[in-house]
Design a protein around this motif. Structure first.
Motif, PDB file in Angstrom:
ATOM      1  N   ILE A 131       0.843  -1.189   0.000  1.00 47.77           N
ATOM      2  CA  ILE A 131       0.000   0.000   0.000  1.00 47.77           C
ATOM      3  C   ILE A 131       0.881   1.242   0.000  1.00 47.77           C
ATOM      4  O   ILE A 131       1.698   1.427   0.903  1.00 47.77           O
ATOM      5  CB  ILE A 131      -0.951   0.029   1.216  1.00 47.77           C
ATOM      6  N   GLY A 132       0.694   2.081  -1.017  1.00 48.38           N
ATOM      7  CA  GLY A 132       1.428   3.334  -1.097  1.00 48.38           C
ATOM      8  C   GLY A 132       0.685   4.449  -0.389  1.00 48.38           C
ATOM      9  O   GLY A 132      -0.123   4.216   0.508  1.00 48.38           O
ATOM     10  N   VAL A 133       0.921   5.682  -0.824  1.00 48.38           N
ATOM     11  CA  VAL A 133       0.316   6.840  -0.171  1.00 48.38           C
ATOM     12  C   VAL A 133      -1.200   6.831  -0.316  1.00 48.38           C
ATOM     13  O   VAL A 133      -1.936   7.011   0.651  1.00 48.38           O
ATOM     14  CB  VAL A 133       0.906   8.143  -0.752  1.00 48.38           C
ATOM     15  N   ASN A 134      -1.677   6.623  -1.523  1.00 43.48           N
ATOM     16  CA  ASN A 134      -3.127   6.669  -1.764  1.00 43.48           C
ATOM     17  C   ASN A 134      -3.698   5.392  -2.362  1.00 43.48           C
ATOM     18  O   ASN A 134      -4.900   5.183  -2.309  1.00 43.48           O
ATOM     19  CB  ASN A 134      -3.465   7.834  -2.700  1.00 43.48           C
ATOM     20  N   ASN A 135      -2.843   4.557  -2.929  1.00 43.28           N
ATOM     21  CA  ASN A 135      -3.330   3.406  -3.679  1.00 43.28           C
ATOM     22  C   ASN A 135      -2.431   2.197  -3.475  1.00 43.28           C
ATOM     23  O   ASN A 135      -1.269   2.335  -3.090  1.00 43.28           O
ATOM     24  CB  ASN A 135      -3.382   3.725  -5.177  1.00 43.28           C
ATOM     25  N   PRO A 136      -2.950   1.012  -3.804  1.00 39.08           N
ATOM     26  CA  PRO A 136      -2.084  -0.169  -3.825  1.00 39.08           C
ATOM     27  C   PRO A 136      -1.013  -0.020  -4.903  1.00 39.08           C
ATOM     28  O   PRO A 136      -1.266   0.537  -5.979  1.00 39.08           O
ATOM     29  CB  PRO A 136      -3.042  -1.303  -4.171  1.00 39.08           C
ATOM     30  N   VAL A 137       0.174  -0.500  -4.604  1.00 39.50           N
ATOM     31  CA  VAL A 137       1.262  -0.534  -5.570  1.00 39.50           C
ATOM     32  C   VAL A 137       1.903  -1.909  -5.482  1.00 39.50           C
ATOM     33  O   VAL A 137       1.684  -2.645  -4.525  1.00 39.50           O
ATOM     34  CB  VAL A 137       2.321   0.566  -5.314  1.00 39.50           C
ATOM     35  N   GLY A 138       2.680  -2.260  -6.472  1.00 41.47           N
ATOM     36  CA  GLY A 138       3.356  -3.547  -6.443  1.00 41.47           C
ATOM     37  C   GLY A 138       3.632  -4.042  -7.837  1.00 41.47           C
ATOM     38  O   GLY A 138       3.784  -3.254  -8.774  1.00 41.47           O
ATOM     39  N   VAL A 139       3.661  -5.354  -7.986  1.00 40.16           N
ATOM     40  CA  VAL A 139       4.030  -5.963  -9.256  1.00 40.16           C
ATOM     41  C   VAL A 139       3.221  -7.241  -9.437  1.00 40.16           C
ATOM     42  O   VAL A 139       2.902  -7.938  -8.471  1.00 40.16           O
ATOM     43  CB  VAL A 139       5.561  -6.237  -9.289  1.00 40.16           C
ATOM     44  N   GLU A 140       2.860  -7.525 -10.677  1.00 37.23           N
ATOM     45  CA  GLU A 140       2.137  -8.754 -10.982  1.00 37.23           C
ATOM     46  C   GLU A 140       2.586  -9.291 -12.329  1.00 37.23           C
ATOM     47  O   GLU A 140       3.168  -8.565 -13.142  1.00 37.23           O
ATOM     48  CB  GLU A 140       0.623  -8.558 -10.962  1.00 37.23           C
ATOM     49  N   ALA A 141       2.301 -10.577 -12.559  1.00 33.41           N
ATOM     50  CA  ALA A 141       2.675 -11.233 -13.812  1.00 33.41           C
ATOM     51  C   ALA A 141       1.657 -12.314 -14.125  1.00 33.41           C
ATOM     52  O   ALA A 141       1.044 -12.886 -13.210  1.00 33.41           O
ATOM     53  CB  ALA A 141       4.066 -11.846 -13.696  1.00 33.41           C
ATOM     54  N   PRO A 142       1.456 -12.604 -15.418  1.00 29.25           N
ATOM     55  CA  PRO A 142       0.520 -13.670 -15.778  1.00 29.25           C
ATOM     56  C   PRO A 142       0.898 -14.994 -15.126  1.00 29.25           C
ATOM     57  O   PRO A 142       2.076 -15.322 -14.991  1.00 29.25           O
ATOM     58  CB  PRO A 142       0.664 -13.759 -17.303  1.00 29.25           C
ATOM     59  N   ALA A 143      -0.116 -15.740 -14.710  1.00 27.18           N
ATOM     60  CA  ALA A 143       0.090 -17.043 -14.069  1.00 27.18           C
ATOM     61  C   ALA A 143      -0.460 -18.119 -14.992  1.00 27.18           C
ATOM     62  O   ALA A 143      -1.661 -18.376 -15.002  1.00 27.18           O
ATOM     63  CB  ALA A 143      -0.607 -17.077 -12.716  1.00 27.18           C
ATOM     64  N   ASN A 144       0.410 -18.714 -15.760  1.00 29.37           N
ATOM     65  CA  ASN A 144       0.003 -19.775 -16.684  1.00 29.37           C
ATOM     66  C   ASN A 144       0.252 -21.122 -16.013  1.00 29.37           C
ATOM     67  O   ASN A 144       1.243 -21.801 -16.274  1.00 29.37           O
ATOM     68  CB  ASN A 144       0.792 -19.661 -17.986  1.00 29.37           C
ATOM     69  N   ILE A 145      -0.665 -21.495 -15.124  1.00 29.37           N
ATOM     70  CA  ILE A 145      -0.487 -22.727 -14.367  1.00 29.37           C
ATOM     71  C   ILE A 145      -1.743 -23.582 -14.425  1.00 29.37           C
ATOM     72  O   ILE A 145      -2.814 -23.123 -14.811  1.00 29.37           O
ATOM     73  CB  ILE A 145      -0.139 -22.439 -12.887  1.00 29.37           C
ATOM     74  N   LYS A 146      -1.564 -24.822 -14.008  1.00 34.44           N
ATOM     75  CA  LYS A 146      -2.666 -25.757 -13.881  1.00 34.44           C
ATOM     76  C   LYS A 146      -2.921 -26.018 -12.400  1.00 34.44           C
ATOM     77  O   LYS A 146      -2.046 -25.801 -11.568  1.00 34.44           O
ATOM     78  CB  LYS A 146      -2.322 -27.076 -14.578  1.00 34.44           C
ATOM     79  N   ALA A 147      -4.094 -26.499 -12.089  1.00 36.27           N
ATOM     80  CA  ALA A 147      -4.381 -26.873 -10.705  1.00 36.27           C
ATOM     81  C   ALA A 147      -3.382 -27.929 -10.254  1.00 36.27           C
ATOM     82  O   ALA A 147      -2.996 -28.808 -11.031  1.00 36.27           O
ATOM     83  CB  ALA A 147      -5.806 -27.405 -10.591  1.00 36.27           C
ATOM     84  N   ASN A 148      -2.938 -27.800  -9.007  1.00 35.83           N
ATOM     85  CA  ASN A 148      -2.014 -28.744  -8.380  1.00 35.83           C
ATOM     86  C   ASN A 148      -0.603 -28.712  -8.968  1.00 35.83           C
ATOM     87  O   ASN A 148       0.187 -29.616  -8.716  1.00 35.83           O
ATOM     88  CB  ASN A 148      -2.561 -30.174  -8.412  1.00 35.83           C
ATOM     89  N   GLU A 149      -0.272 -27.682  -9.721  1.00 35.14           N
ATOM     90  CA  GLU A 149       1.092 -27.524 -10.246  1.00 35.14           C
ATOM     91  C   GLU A 149       1.915 -26.694  -9.253  1.00 35.14           C
ATOM     92  O   GLU A 149       1.520 -25.605  -8.861  1.00 35.14           O
ATOM     93  CB  GLU A 149       1.047 -26.805 -11.598  1.00 35.14           C
ATOM     94  N   TRP A 150       3.048 -27.226  -8.840  1.00 29.55           N
ATOM     95  CA  TRP A 150       3.907 -26.502  -7.904  1.00 29.55           C
ATOM     96  C   TRP A 150       4.571 -25.304  -8.573  1.00 29.55           C
ATOM     97  O   TRP A 150       5.009 -25.383  -9.716  1.00 29.55           O
ATOM     98  CB  TRP A 150       4.997 -27.427  -7.353  1.00 29.55           C
ATOM     99  N   VAL A 151       4.606 -24.202  -7.833  1.00 36.23           N
ATOM    100  CA  VAL A 151       5.228 -22.962  -8.296  1.00 36.23           C
ATOM    101  C   VAL A 151       6.177 -22.458  -7.213  1.00 36.23           C
ATOM    102  O   VAL A 151       5.855 -22.518  -6.025  1.00 36.23           O
ATOM    103  CB  VAL A 151       4.156 -21.870  -8.566  1.00 36.23           C
ATOM    104  N   TYR A 152       7.330 -21.989  -7.643  1.00 38.42           N
ATOM    105  CA  TYR A 152       8.257 -21.306  -6.739  1.00 38.42           C
ATOM    106  C   TYR A 152       8.134 -19.821  -7.056  1.00 38.42           C
ATOM    107  O   TYR A 152       8.499 -19.375  -8.143  1.00 38.42           O
ATOM    108  CB  TYR A 152       9.674 -21.822  -6.974  1.00 38.42           C
ATOM    109  N   LEU A 153       7.581 -19.050  -6.121  1.00 43.05           N
ATOM    110  CA  LEU A 153       7.324 -17.631  -6.335  1.00 43.05           C
ATOM    111  C   LEU A 153       8.185 -16.812  -5.384  1.00 43.05           C
ATOM    112  O   LEU A 153       8.299 -17.135  -4.206  1.00 43.05           O
ATOM    113  CB  LEU A 153       5.849 -17.326  -6.092  1.00 43.05           C
ATOM    114  N   ALA A 154       8.788 -15.756  -5.918  1.00 40.00           N
ATOM    115  CA  ALA A 154       9.602 -14.852  -5.099  1.00 40.00           C
ATOM    116  C   ALA A 154       9.263 -13.419  -5.474  1.00 40.00           C
ATOM    117  O   ALA A 154       9.068 -13.095  -6.648  1.00 40.00           O
ATOM    118  CB  ALA A 154      11.094 -15.113  -5.328  1.00 40.00           C
TER     119      ALA A 154
END
Length: 197
Positions: free
Chosen positions: A96-119
């Motif tokens: 959360i920044g001064v007035n709005n949410p801020v951050g970073v996102e990326a498309p998630a091309n995954i299937k159910a039950n697929e392990w992901v290492y996210l950092a």
């Protein structure tokens, strides 16, 4: 871990197998369960958060893997997987920044039950997101928003939570989470890649 940041499990968190099949090596969350780790000492950005996880429901919105509140009703940071209103699946690190949410996102091309290492990392100027050890998205954060994020997190005594973002937001994870870790610095790309199994 040896760092003694022990917490409590709530609402049917159960032991599960990790990504290598080792039993009782990860935890399963049912979409209403979570772990809460009391906050002791000081912590403020820069930081890096990592986790291995697999979601049981790729169509469930707002599945927070790790979070820390700035207050009982406000987010310091949140980190995980979500489905947007337009149906797009994304991984994210939000703050959360001064007035709005801020951050970073990326498309998630995954299937159910697929392990992901996210950092996700924030070095006071840039938020970065890595998927399976690869840098996939970068967002520049302005000085005013950066200062707000540092204050929000640095002045908070709220717990670190695994499997949900704030009780008031109803953003829970459904699936299995393993190897959550938090650093008080922005790890390098090489360090993050080196942890990818």
């Amino acid at each position: 871990t040896a760092n003694d940041h022990d917490g409590e499990l709530f609402n049917n968190v159960t032991a599960d197998a990790d990504m290598n099949g080792a039993q009782v090596s990860a935890y399963s969350f049912d979409g209403a369960s979570y772990a809460s780790i009391p906050w002791e000492g000081s912590f403020k950005p820069p930081f890096t958060v990592v986790a291995y996880f697999r979601t049981d429901d790729i169509n469930m919105k707002d599945q927070c893997v790790v979070s820390k509140g700035r207050s009982r009703d406000g987010t310091g940071f949140n980190f995980g997987y979500s489905v947007k209103d337009n149906g797009q699946k994304v991984f994210y690190l939000g703050m959360i920044g001064v007035n709005n949410p801020v951050g970073v996102e990326a498309p998630a091309n995954i299937k159910a039950n697929e392990w992901v290492y996210l950092a996700g990392s924030f070095d006071l100027k840039t938020a970065k997101l890595y998927v399976n050890g690869t840098l996939v998205a970068t967002t520049n954060i302005g000085a005013d928003d950066s200062n707000e994020i540092v204050n929000n997190i640095g002045n908070s005594n709220e717990p670190l939570e695994i499997g949900r973002e704030l009780s008031t937001l109803n953003r829970y994870f459904k699936g299995t989470i393993d190897n959550v870790a938090l650093w008080n610095r922005a790890l390098t790309a090489e360090e993050i890649q080196g942890m990818n199994r």
